[in-house]
Design an enzyme around this catalytic site. Structure first.
Site, PDB file in Angstrom:
ATOM      1  N   ARG A 148      53.360  43.585  33.370  1.00  0.00           N
ATOM      2  CA  ARG A 148      53.672  43.837  34.842  1.00  0.00           C
ATOM      3  C   ARG A 148      55.014  44.767  34.858  1.00  0.00           C
ATOM      4  O   ARG A 148      55.967  44.458  35.857  1.00  0.00           O
ATOM      5  CB  ARG A 148      53.839  42.637  35.618  1.00  0.00           C
ATOM      6  CG  ARG A 148      52.303  41.992  36.038  1.00  0.00           C
ATOM      7  CD  ARG A 148      52.519  41.060  36.928  1.00  0.00           C
ATOM      8  NE  ARG A 148      53.219  39.888  36.213  1.00  0.00           N
ATOM      9  CZ  ARG A 148      53.674  38.763  37.086  1.00  0.00           C
ATOM     10  NH1 ARG A 148      53.701  38.656  38.296  1.00  0.00           N
ATOM     11  NH2 ARG A 148      54.445  37.742  36.240  1.00  0.00           N
ATOM     12  N   GLU A 149      55.327  45.522  33.867  1.00  0.00           N
ATOM     13  CA  GLU A 149      56.583  46.292  33.873  1.00  0.00           C
ATOM     14  C   GLU A 149      56.808  47.081  35.286  1.00  0.00           C
ATOM     15  O   GLU A 149      57.842  47.264  35.534  1.00  0.00           O
ATOM     16  CB  GLU A 149      56.679  46.988  32.510  1.00  0.00           C
ATOM     17  CG  GLU A 149      56.471  46.498  31.172  1.00  0.00           C
ATOM     18  CD  GLU A 149      55.272  46.148  30.794  1.00  0.00           C
ATOM     19  OE1 GLU A 149      54.168  46.038  31.550  1.00  0.00           O
ATOM     20  OE2 GLU A 149      55.038  46.312  29.495  1.00  0.00           O
ATOM     21  N   ASN A 168      39.302  44.217  44.715  1.00  0.00           N
ATOM     22  CA  ASN A 168      40.430  43.422  45.293  1.00  0.00           C
ATOM     23  C   ASN A 168      41.905  44.280  45.352  1.00  0.00           C
ATOM     24  O   ASN A 168      42.757  43.940  45.504  1.00  0.00           O
ATOM     25  CB  ASN A 168      40.933  42.071  44.513  1.00  0.00           C
ATOM     26  CG  ASN A 168      40.691  40.792  45.473  1.00  0.00           C
ATOM     27  OD1 ASN A 168      40.928  41.034  46.442  1.00  0.00           O
ATOM     28  ND2 ASN A 168      40.262  39.778  44.967  1.00  0.00           N
ATOM     29  N   HIS A 185      52.785  36.472  59.244  1.00  0.00           N
ATOM     30  CA  HIS A 185      53.335  37.554  58.235  1.00  0.00           C
ATOM     31  C   HIS A 185      54.552  38.125  58.713  1.00  0.00           C
ATOM     32  O   HIS A 185      55.589  38.759  58.049  1.00  0.00           O
ATOM     33  CB  HIS A 185      52.483  38.807  58.126  1.00  0.00           C
ATOM     34  CG  HIS A 185      51.090  38.563  57.528  1.00  0.00           C
ATOM     35  ND1 HIS A 185      49.890  38.373  58.305  1.00  0.00           N
ATOM     36  CD2 HIS A 185      50.773  38.075  56.387  1.00  0.00           C
ATOM     37  CE1 HIS A 185      49.044  37.972  57.665  1.00  0.00           C
ATOM     38  NE2 HIS A 185      49.191  37.691  56.572  1.00  0.00           N
ATOM     39  N   CYS A 194      47.701  31.563  60.057  1.00  0.00           N
ATOM     40  CA  CYS A 194      47.330  31.391  58.714  1.00  0.00           C
ATOM     41  C   CYS A 194      48.296  30.304  58.079  1.00  0.00           C
ATOM     42  O   CYS A 194      49.170  29.928  59.109  1.00  0.00           O
ATOM     43  CB  CYS A 194      47.297  32.275  57.804  1.00  0.00           C
ATOM     44  SG  CYS A 194      46.693  32.498  56.192  1.00  0.00           S
TER      45      CYS A 194
END
Ligand code: GLN
Ligand code: ZN
Length: 758
Positions: free
Chosen positions: A16-17, A121, A698, A730
Site C-alpha cells: 500500500r505504498e 468494490n 459521515h 449508520c
C-alpha cells in the site's frame, strides 16, 4: 504465436505504498514533487514486473481514480473548479476529495460523487455533465507516461476508457441527454489517438465494459456512431469488454470497425464460439483467460484443454490476458508470511497471475512439454485444493442438503409478532436506537494493537473491551435511548470479525485491494465449507445486557454482506457459500435468543451491491440472498424482534425483496435524501417497522432537534407513526464521543417532542 498482454496493474503497491505517499502529501508532510517522483517509481517497478508480457499497459496508473484521470484528459471538470489557477494535481485532488472552506481559504468545493465501478468494490468519481459541457483534450498525462515507459524499453499499450462508456458512467447534472454530447466528445478522442500514434503507439486498448450491460437502441447506436468516427485513426484499437457476457451486444461488438476485441473468457466462455463465427477474419481476438477478480490459482491444464483448439484456429490472431484489469486483486502473494502454507499454495495474486499467463502462452506457442514443470506443479496445487479435507466438511454439506422452506419461516405473521413484541419490550412511540457501533477510540485501537503485538494478554484485552462496553451503556442510559447496543468495541471490522471466528476462512496480511482513492479493503478469503465452532458474540452481548434493564440489541453481520465483502470460492456457486454462512449465523441468532436477548439486528449493508450486472439475473440473486437472510433470522420465537440495517442503498427496484426479508424492523440511510427514499416503502405499502436515519454519520455536523423533528414529520407523512423508529443513518464508529453525545441528545429530545405532538 499468441500475444500476451495485461489490462491494468494494481497501482496501490504491494504494501500500500501509494496510500501512504498520498496521505503524507495530503497532510502536508511531503511535497508535490515527492509524490510525483514516487508515482513514477511505482510505475517503473510495475512495468518491470510485467516486462515478460508482449504488451504492457500504460495509463492504468492513477493517483486517485482512472475515471477522474479520463475526465482531466478530456478537459471535463466540474464547473465549481473552473476558475482554479494552482497546480493541476492539486486541482485533481480537489475534485476527488473536496476542500472545506477552512483549508481552502475560500469557499467549499464539494467532492465529486463516487459510485461503484460495475459489480466490483472499486468506486470511481462520477463525471459530471450539463447540456453545455465542452471537451478539450489534455493528453499530457498519457503522453508523459508513454514517454516514460518507452524510455524504459517497455512494449507499451496505452489504455483509455472509451467514449460511450465514459458518457454512460457520468451524470447529467441538469437532466440533459448525455448522449447528445457524443458528437462533441469524439473529436477529443480522435485527437488523443492521433497524438498517441505520433508518439509511437501501435495498439491502444479502449475500454467499453458497458457492452456487458443491457443497452437500449440509442446507446447501441452510439457505439456505431463513435467507432465509425474513430475508424480513420492511425493506431489499432483493441476494444475491451469485461466483467460479463455480451449477449445481445455480441453482434454489435464484433462488427465495430476496430482491429481487435477482448472478451472476458472467465464469465463469457460460452460466447467464444458464437463470436468466432461472427468476428471478421482480420480482427484479433483477445481472450481473458485468467480471473482478474479472484485470488485463486488458475487450473492451467484445464484452461489449455479448451484454449488449444481456439489457438489452432486463430494462430497469430489470438491474444491472451487476464479477464479484466488486475486492479481488483492484491499485488504479490510472496509478501504473505503468515498465511497458512497449504492455503497459500492454492492462491495467486497479480504477479502470480501474470506468471500463469506466461506459462499458458509458452504452452500454446511451444507445446505443453516446454512448461511441463510449471504445469505439473499447478496440477498438484489444483488437485490438493480439490481434495483437501479442509475445504469440504460433510456435516455442513448435509445441513445444506437439508435446507427446507420451513427454516426461513417465522412462526407468526408480522402483526402477531408485533403485538407480542410490544407487550414484552414496552417501548414508547417513536422508539430511539442506534445502528451498532460507537466511537472506535484511540484506547480501543491501542488495546487491539497491543494484543496483536503480544503486549497485552487475552484477559487484559477483554477487560479493556468490557470497560468500553460499560462506558457506551452508561452513555446510552444517560441519553435516554430506548433500545441499547453494546457499541462493537471488540470488532475490527464487521466482516473480518466474524470471518476470524468461522471455520472455512483465511486471512491475509497484504491482500489489499483499492476501494477508492487511498482507501483499501482486505477481503477475507472464504476457502472452505463454513461452520461455527462456538458462539461468537454471545458473551459480549450478555455482558452488555447485564449492565442495563433496557433491551440490549444483539449485533450480527448477515450472510449476504459477509459473502459480498469476501474473496469467495470459485468451486461452488455463490449461493451455496451464502447458505452455509446463513446456517452458521442462524446458530448465533438462536444462541443470543437463548441467552435472553430480545432484539437482534442482522446487518445487510451489502445486499444491493451483489446485484448482477444484467437485470435478467437479478431475480435469481435476490431469491437466494433473501432466502439466506430468512434462514439466518427466522429461527426465533415471535417475541424476539429481528432488525436489519442497510446503508448506501436505493430500494426502488428491490423493494419487494426487502419486504420479503420480513425483518420486524429495518433501519436505513435516508437523511441525505430528505426522507424521499421512503416514498418507495409508502408506495409498496411496506408492512413492517422502519427506522429512517435522521442524520448523516459521515459528517461531523451536529443535527439540531428541529431538523430531526422536521425529518421525522416527513417520514410520518409516508409511514404510520406506530411503525417508525428514530435512529442515525449508520454506525458511529468513525465519530468522536464529543460529536456523538450532543447529536444523540438532540435525537432523543426530538423523539420526545414527536411523542408529545402525537
Ligand atoms: N452495525 C454496524 C455499525 O454500526 C453497521 C455498519 C454498516 O452498516 N456499514 O457499525
Ligand atoms: Zn450502515
Amino acid at each position: 504465436m499468441v500475444t500476451t498482454h495485461n489490462f491494468g496493474f494494481p497501482r496501490i503497491g504491494a504494501k500500500r505504498e501509494l496510500k501512504f505517499a498520498l496521505e503524507s502529501y495530503w497532510k502536508g508532510q511531503s511535497s508535490r514533487d515527492d509524490l510525483k517522483v514516487f508515482g513514477a517509481q511505482l510505475r517503473q517497478r510495475h512495468w518491470q514486473n510485467q516486462s515478460h508480457l508482449d504488451l504492457v499497459p500504460v495509463g492504468d496508473f492513477a493517483f486517485y481514480d482512472q475515471v477522474l484521470d479520463m475526465s482531466f484528459t478530456l478537459g471535463n471538470l466540474p464547473e465549481r473548479v473552473h476558475g482554479y489557477s494552482g497546480d493541476q494535481l492539486d486541482n485533481y485532488f480537489r475534485v476527488a476529495r473536496g476542500r472545506s472552506a477552512a483549508t481552502a481559504g475560500g469557499s467549499d468545493v464539494a467532492a465529486g460523487e463516487m459510485t461503484k465501478w460495475f459489480d466490483t468494490n472499486y468506486h470511481y468519481i462520477v463525471p459530471e455533465f450539463t447540456a453545455a459541457t465542452e471537451f478539450k483534450l489534455d493528453a499530457s498525462r498519457l503522453l508523459e507516461q508513454l514517454a516514460e515507459a518507452t524510455a524504459q524499453g517497455v512494449n507499451t499499450k496505452p489504455v483509455i476508457i472509451g467514449p460511450v462508456t465514459y458518457l454512460w458512467l457520468g451524470k447529467a447534472k441538469d437532466d440533459s441527454s448525455k448522449l447528445a454530447l457524443l458528437e462533441r466528445l469524439l473529436p477529443a478522442y480522435a485527437e488523443l489517438l492521433e497524438k498517441l500514434a505520433v508518439q509511437g503507439a501501435e495498439w491502444v486498448q479502449i475500454d467499453e465494459p458497458v457492452l456487458v450491460t443491457e443497452l437500449d437502441a440509442d446507446w447501441q447506436h452510439a457505439f456505431n456512431f463513435a467507432y465509425h468516427h474513430l475508424k480513420s485513426s492511425r493506431v489499432k484499437l483493441l476494444l475491451a469488454t469485461y466483467f460479463g457476457t455480451l449477449q445481445e451486444n455480441l453482434h454489435l461488438a464484433c462488427n465495430l470497425p476496430v482491429a481487435g476485441l477482448h472478451l472476458d473468457a472467465i464469465n463469457a466462455r460460452d460466447e467464444i464460439q458464437p463470436l468466432l463465427n461472427l468476428l471478421p477474419s482480420h480482427k484479433v481476438l483477445s481472450l481473458g483467460v485468467i480471473n482478474g477478480r479472484n485470488i485463486w490459482k488458475t487450473d492451467l491444464n484445464a484452461t489449455l484443454d479448451w484454449l488449444e483448439p481456439f489457438a489452432a484456429r486463430l494462430g497469430e490472431r489470438l491474444w491472451i490476458a487476464p479477464s479484466c484489469s488486475l486492479l481488483h486483486v492484491p499485488v504479490d502473494l510472496a509478501s504473505e508470511q503468515k498465511l497458512d502454507v497449504e492455503i497459500k499454495s492454492w492462491l495467486a495474486y497479480a504477479l502470480q497471475k501474470l506468471d500463469e499467463l506466461k506459462t499458458l502462452a509458452t504452452a500454446l506457442n511451444n507445446g505443453r512439454a516446454a512448461v511441463a514443470t510449471e504445469l505439473a506443479a499447478n496440477q498438484t496445487a489444483i488437485a490438493a485444493r480439490r481434495t483437501s479435507p479442509r475445504v469440504t466438511n460433510p456435516a455442513v454439506r448435509a445441513a445444506i442438503a437439508n435446507i427446507n422452506p420451513a427454516l426461513g419461516q417465522r412462526k407468526g405473521p408480522y402483526p402477531v409478532r408485533a403485538r407480542k413484541q410490544a407487550a414484552l419490550l414496552n417501548l414508547p412511540l417513536y422508539p430511539t436506537t442506534t445502528i451498532g457501533s460507537f466511537p472506535q477510540t484511540a484506547e480501543i485501537r491501542q488495546a487491539r494493537s497491543q494484543l496483536k503485538a503480544g503486549e497485552l494478554n487475552e484477559a487484559g484485552y477483554k477487560a479493556a473491551m468490557r470497560a468500553e462496553i460499560e462506558r457506551s451503556v452508561r452513555e446510552q442510559e444517560a441519553l435516554g435511548l430506548d433500545v441499547l447496543v453494546h457499541g462493537e468495541a471488540e470488532r475490527n471490522d464487521m466482516v473480518e470479525y466474524f470471518g476470524e471466528q468461522l471455520d472455512g476462512y483465511a486471512f491475509s496480511q497484504f491482500g489489499w485491494v483499492q476501494s477508492y482513492g487511498s482507501r483499501c479493503v482486505k477481503p477475507p478469503i472464504l476457502f472452505g465449507d463454513i461452520s461455527r465452532p462456538k458462539a461468537m458474540t454471545v458473551d459480549w452481548i450478555k455482558y452488555a445486557q447485564s449492565l442495563t434493564s433496557k433491551p440490549m440489541k444483539g449485533m450480527l453481520t448477515g450472510p449476504v454482506t459477509i459473502l459480498n465483502w469476501s474473496f469467495v470460492r470459485d468451486d461452488q456457486p455463490r449461493s451455496v457459500s451464502c447458505y452455509q454462512l446463513a446456517l452458521a449465523i442462524r446458530e448465533e441468532v438462536q444462541d443470543l435468543e437463548k441467552a435472553g436477548i430480545r432484539v437482534i439486528q442482522i446487518d445487510e449493508a451489502a445486499l444491493r451491491e451483489g446485484l448482477p450486472l444484467r437485470k435478467f439475473q437479478w431475480k435469481q440473486y435476490l431469491d437466494w440472498a433473501v432466502e439466506s437472510f430468512r434462514i439466518t433470522a427466522n429461527g426465533v420465537a415471535d417475541e424476539t424482534q429481528i432488525h436489519t440495517h442497510m446503508c448506501y442503498s436505493e430500494f426502488n427496484d428491490i423493494i419487494a425483496s426487502i419486504a420479503d426479508m420480513d425483518a420486524d424492523v429495518i433501519t436505513i440511510e435516508t437523511s441525505r435524501s430528505d426522507m424521499e427514499l421512503l416514498d418507495v416503502f409508502d408506495d409498496f405499502k411496506y408492512p413492517n417497522e422502519i427506522g429512517p436515519g435522521v442524520y448523516d454519520i459521515h459528517s461531523p455536523n451536529i443535527p439540531t432537534q428541529e431538523h430531526i423533528v422536521r425529518l421525522m414529520k416527513k417520514a410520518a407523512e409516508r409511514i404510520p407513526a406506530e411503525r417508525l423508529w428514530v435512529n442515525p443513518d449508520c454506525g458511529l464508529k468513525t465519530r468522536q464521543w464529543t460529536e456523538v453525545i450532543p447529536a444523540l441528545q438532540n435525537m432523543v429530545a426530538a423523539a420526545k417532542t414527536l411523542r408529545g405532538a402525537a
